[in-house]
Scaffold this motif. Structure first.
Motif, short mmCIF file in Angstrom:
data_model
loop_
_atom_site.label_atom_id
_atom_site.label_comp_id
_atom_site.label_asym_id
_atom_site.label_seq_id
_atom_site.Cartn_x
_atom_site.Cartn_y
_atom_site.Cartn_z
N SER A 45 -88.90 86.03 -121.31
CA SER A 45 -90.34 86.26 -121.16
C SER A 45 -90.63 87.71 -121.52
O SER A 45 -89.75 88.57 -121.48
CB SER A 45 -90.78 85.95 -119.73
N GLU A 92 -96.81 81.14 -126.54
CA GLU A 92 -95.36 81.15 -126.71
C GLU A 92 -95.00 81.22 -128.19
O GLU A 92 -95.78 80.85 -129.05
CB GLU A 92 -94.70 79.94 -126.07
N GLN A 107 -75.65 79.81 -125.45
CA GLN A 107 -76.59 78.87 -124.84
C GLN A 107 -77.28 78.09 -125.95
O GLN A 107 -77.55 78.63 -127.01
CB GLN A 107 -77.64 79.62 -124.02
N ALA A 162 -80.35 77.11 -125.98
CA ALA A 162 -81.72 77.64 -126.12
C ALA A 162 -81.87 78.83 -125.17
O ALA A 162 -81.23 78.88 -124.12
CB ALA A 162 -82.75 76.57 -125.79
N TYR A 163 -82.71 79.77 -125.56
CA TYR A 163 -82.98 80.95 -124.73
C TYR A 163 -84.47 80.94 -124.38
O TYR A 163 -85.30 80.61 -125.22
CB TYR A 163 -82.64 82.23 -125.49
N TYR A 164 -84.79 81.32 -123.15
CA TYR A 164 -86.18 81.31 -122.68
C TYR A 164 -86.56 82.66 -122.06
O TYR A 164 -86.84 82.75 -120.87
CB TYR A 164 -86.39 80.19 -121.65
N VAL A 172 -91.75 80.22 -130.73
CA VAL A 172 -90.49 79.50 -130.86
C VAL A 172 -89.84 79.98 -132.16
O VAL A 172 -90.36 79.75 -133.25
CB VAL A 172 -90.70 77.97 -130.91
#
Length: 125
Positions: A58, A121, A52, A54-56, A123
């Protein structure tokens, strides 16, 4: 001598079989042929890519140390053996909240407490 008319790319074709013939220029020509095997050697010309862009993930604040956050999977078309890929965090981890397993690509929390009120968050690069 054998020359190419274009660049060869191992990821497109790994080898070639050629038939090379030599012939005399006479009223009754004599000829001989042989097969030539050419293996294209790999050059490190492709960037490793993750599955992917980007990974998001939580994460709950105050999660236990060692909590798995995300498992990065990457592919490098230049490598014959994926075990040769290594992972590391190069940016966004100045407080040391995260660690990545260089072989598996799993990102985990460290003993450093993650506090949402301090930083909402992270990054990582």
């Amino acid at each position: 001598n054998i020359w190419t008319t274009a660049s060869l790319d191992r990821e497109e074709q790994m080898q070639y079989w050629l038939s090379v013939c030599a012939q005399t220029v006479e009223p009754v020509p004599l000829q001989t042929c042989l097969d030539v095997y050419i293996e294209v050697l790999d050059e490190n010309d492709n960037v490793p890519l993750t599955e992917q862009p980007a990974y998001y993930p939580s994460l709950l604040e105050n999660s236990e140390p060692g909590t798995a956050l995300v498992h990065l999977i990457a592919i490098d078309q230049d490598l014959n053996n994926l075990d040769e890929l290594t992972f590391n965090i190069t940016a966004g981890n100045s407080q040391g909240h995260f660690v990545i397993d260089p072989k598996t690509g799993v990102i985990r929390t460290t003993r450093r407490q993650i506090d949402r009120e301090t930083q909402q968050e992270h990054v990582l690069g």
